[in-house]
Design a protein around this motif. Structure first.
Motif, PDB file in Angstrom:
ATOM      1  N   CYS A   1     -16.109  -5.448  -5.268  1.00 40.89           N
ATOM      2  CA  CYS A   1     -15.917  -6.314  -4.108  1.00 40.89           C
ATOM      3  C   CYS A   1     -16.962  -7.131  -3.634  1.00 40.89           C
ATOM      4  O   CYS A   1     -18.168  -7.088  -4.232  1.00 40.89           O
ATOM      5  CB  CYS A   1     -15.474  -5.579  -3.147  1.00 40.89           C
TER       6      CYS A   1
ATOM      7  N   GLY B   1       0.828  -1.170  -0.019  1.00 41.40           N
ATOM      8  CA  GLY B   1      -0.057  -0.015   0.099  1.00 41.40           C
ATOM      9  C   GLY B   1       0.929   1.454   0.053  1.00 41.40           C
ATOM     10  O   GLY B   1       2.065   1.389  -0.145  1.00 41.40           O
TER      11      GLY B   1
ATOM     12  N   CYS C   1      -9.696   0.675  -8.227  1.00 42.52           N
ATOM     13  CA  CYS C   1      -9.211  -0.512  -7.858  1.00 42.52           C
ATOM     14  C   CYS C   1      -9.882  -1.497  -8.806  1.00 42.52           C
ATOM     15  O   CYS C   1     -11.287  -1.470  -8.983  1.00 42.52           O
ATOM     16  CB  CYS C   1      -9.546  -0.491  -6.392  1.00 42.52           C
TER      17      CYS C   1
ATOM     18  N   ASP D   1      -3.196  -7.921   0.776  1.00 43.46           N
ATOM     19  CA  ASP D   1      -4.120  -6.888   1.609  1.00 43.46           C
ATOM     20  C   ASP D   1      -3.508  -5.515   1.261  1.00 43.46           C
ATOM     21  O   ASP D   1      -2.476  -5.404   1.488  1.00 43.46           O
ATOM     22  CB  ASP D   1      -4.334  -7.156   2.890  1.00 43.46           C
ATOM     23  N   VAL D   2      -4.502  -4.688   0.839  1.00 43.00           N
ATOM     24  CA  VAL D   2      -3.888  -3.287   0.351  1.00 43.00           C
ATOM     25  C   VAL D   2      -4.488  -2.262   1.585  1.00 43.00           C
ATOM     26  O   VAL D   2      -5.412  -2.302   1.847  1.00 43.00           O
ATOM     27  CB  VAL D   2      -4.494  -2.875  -0.936  1.00 43.00           C
TER      28      VAL D   2
ATOM     29  N   VAL E   1     -14.792   0.676  -7.296  1.00 43.97           N
ATOM     30  CA  VAL E   1     -14.361  -0.599  -6.549  1.00 43.97           C
ATOM     31  C   VAL E   1     -15.291  -1.773  -6.867  1.00 43.97           C
ATOM     32  O   VAL E   1     -16.560  -1.383  -6.961  1.00 43.97           O
ATOM     33  CB  VAL E   1     -13.939  -0.404  -5.041  1.00 43.97           C
TER      34      VAL E   1
ATOM     35  N   THR F   1      -8.105  -7.629   0.056  1.00 40.32           N
ATOM     36  CA  THR F   1      -8.970  -6.520   0.690  1.00 40.32           C
ATOM     37  C   THR F   1      -8.304  -5.477   0.209  1.00 40.32           C
ATOM     38  O   THR F   1      -7.243  -5.268  -0.069  1.00 40.32           O
ATOM     39  CB  THR F   1      -8.697  -6.936   2.034  1.00 40.32           C
ATOM     40  N   LEU F   2      -9.037  -4.355   0.571  1.00 39.27           N
ATOM     41  CA  LEU F   2      -8.685  -3.043   0.584  1.00 39.27           C
ATOM     42  C   LEU F   2      -9.144  -2.361   1.588  1.00 39.27           C
ATOM     43  O   LEU F   2     -10.447  -2.259   1.986  1.00 39.27           O
ATOM     44  CB  LEU F   2      -9.143  -2.444  -0.915  1.00 39.27           C
TER      45      LEU F   2
ATOM     46  N   PRO G   1      -6.834  -7.565  -5.505  1.00 44.12           N
ATOM     47  CA  PRO G   1      -6.230  -7.501  -4.287  1.00 44.12           C
ATOM     48  C   PRO G   1      -7.334  -8.532  -3.481  1.00 44.12           C
ATOM     49  O   PRO G   1      -8.257  -8.854  -3.975  1.00 44.12           O
ATOM     50  CB  PRO G   1      -6.420  -6.221  -3.854  1.00 44.12           C
TER      51      PRO G   1
ATOM     52  N   LEU H   1      -5.111   1.017  -8.818  1.00 46.19           N
ATOM     53  CA  LEU H   1      -4.670  -0.590  -8.299  1.00 46.19           C
ATOM     54  C   LEU H   1      -5.371  -1.381  -9.304  1.00 46.19           C
ATOM     55  O   LEU H   1      -6.252  -1.673  -9.440  1.00 46.19           O
ATOM     56  CB  LEU H   1      -5.458  -0.806  -6.997  1.00 46.19           C
TER      57      LEU H   1
ATOM     58  N   VAL I   1     -13.811  -4.425   1.195  1.00 43.56           N
ATOM     59  CA  VAL I   1     -13.552  -3.167   1.132  1.00 43.56           C
ATOM     60  C   VAL I   1     -13.998  -2.222   2.228  1.00 43.56           C
ATOM     61  O   VAL I   1     -15.194  -2.295   2.552  1.00 43.56           O
ATOM     62  CB  VAL I   1     -13.687  -2.317  -0.319  1.00 43.56           C
TER      63      VAL I   1
ATOM     64  N   VAL J   1     -11.843  -6.719  -6.004  1.00 40.62           N
ATOM     65  CA  VAL J   1     -11.397  -7.144  -4.462  1.00 40.62           C
ATOM     66  C   VAL J   1     -12.384  -8.478  -4.273  1.00 40.62           C
ATOM     67  O   VAL J   1     -13.374  -8.608  -4.210  1.00 40.62           O
ATOM     68  CB  VAL J   1     -11.537  -6.139  -3.446  1.00 40.62           C
TER      69      VAL J   1
END
Length: 339
Positions: free
Chosen positions: A251, A178, A230, A198-199, A249, A217-218, A215, A211, A237, A233
């Motif tokens: 997720c 990150g 992003c 994990d970000v 995002v 998680t964010l 990933p 991003l 998030v 995910v």
């Protein structure tokens, strides 16, 4: 008399024929209702058994993580904490369909607290020499170059893209990456840098962060006037203490806490949650980049399922009145040129 005496038995026989049919239908309906109630009870019992199992498993794993965090700050311990937190998040994510909303909320809050505690431990074990770049050997791995925001100087002593922590002798880079404590910069991480990691983005101001990839998680905390784009995910998030931001995002779960005046372009398979927020606006996820289809496949997210406009506000209990803390972004404001 003969006519009357003949017609009466016919009517009686008709009634006697219809009566058993009505009774039979009524009995069938009663049996179907009994079966439905039985199935309902069985389903409820199964649901309760699943809930009890998940609650017990969650409690055990949570206690194990807390014990690891309290037991020291070695690299090995923190790596194990990160791995267990990923498992804990997956357990909760896989159980949202049958867990009560209150239990889901408590679980998310517990995971958020543990993630914050892990981030604090990571900051504590960072070697101080990490920021002493003038003393680094010439052959040491250099920080990844990114374009600075037009007219904005880079923060002194801090690279625009931090090198992997392992290269600096700190924590292993297999799970956490990150940016932190940066202002007025354009930052990015490529798919190979953040795949299933994990970000953590914290204490950023006037930054644009891209991003790419998938990933695990964010977590975005203490961000001011930032744009975060992003890729998909895999799990959750979490936004905390952010303002005047734009987030795009996709997720499985989204949790927004203590955040204001922020626009979120969202694809989410569960219901988003806001708490202690105001001025939050939602719109469908529209960011795209080469390779995003592959990243969606790797994330396991169902692209056909998007609850971007189905939001729970934990501070607004009235079901017949819309929450004043969030709204849908007007369509004419959704057309954004991300690049």
């Amino acid at each position: 008399m003969d006519t009357a005496s003949c017609s009466a038995p016919v009517g009686g026989n008709g009634d006697r024929v219809l009566l058993p049919e009505r009774l039979q239908r009524r009995e069938q309906e009663r049996q179907l209702e009994v079966e439905r109630q039985k199935q309902k009870r069985q389903n409820q019992e199964v649901k309760e058994e699943k809930s009890d199992f998940v609650a017990a498993a969650f409690a055990r794993e949570r206690a194990a993580v807390e014990e690891l965090l309290a037991g020291g700050e070695s690299v090995e311990r923190l790596e194990e904490v990160a791995a267990r937190l990923q498992g804990l998040q997956k357990l909760l994510s896989d159980s949202v369909l049958f867990l009560p909303a209150y239990d889901v909320r408590q679980g998310q809050e517990a995971i958020a607290r543990l993630q914050a505690a892990l981030a604090d431990r990571c900051q504590q074990v960072k070697p101080k020499k990490r920021f002493a770049f003038k003393t680094r050997r010439k052959d040491a791995p250099s920080a990844a170059k990114v374009e600075a925001a037009p007219g904005a100087p880079a923060a002194e002593g801090i690279p625009a893209s931090s090198p992997p922590l392992k290269e600096e002798g700190g924590l292993g880079s297999s799970w956490l990456c990150g940016f932190s404590n940066l202002q007025s910069q354009v930052l990015e991480k490529r798919a190979e840098e953040l795949h299933q990691r994990d970000v953590l983005l914290t204490e950023l101001s006037d930054c644009k962060i891209k991003l790419y990839g998938n990933p695990n998680t964010l977590r975005l905390t203490k961000a001011r006037s930032c744009t975060v784009l992003c890729g998909p995910v895999t799990t959750s998030v979490f936004l905390d203490d952010c303002s005047e931001c734009v987030l795009a995002v996709a997720c499985q779960q989204l949790r927004v806490h203590t955040t204001r005046n922020t626009r979120i372009f969202l694809q989410v398979t569960s219901r988003a949650i806001v708490e202690d927020c105001n001025g939050i606006q939602f719109a469908p996820y529209t960011w795209s980049y080469p390779g995003i289809d592959k990243d969606f496949e790797g994330s396991g997210l169902d692209r056909s399922k998007n609850n971007w406009d189905d939001v729970d506000d934990f501070n607004w209990l009235a079901r017949d009145v819309a929450s004043p803390n969030w709204s849908l972004l007007p369509e004419e404001e959704r057309m954004i040129q991300w690049d």
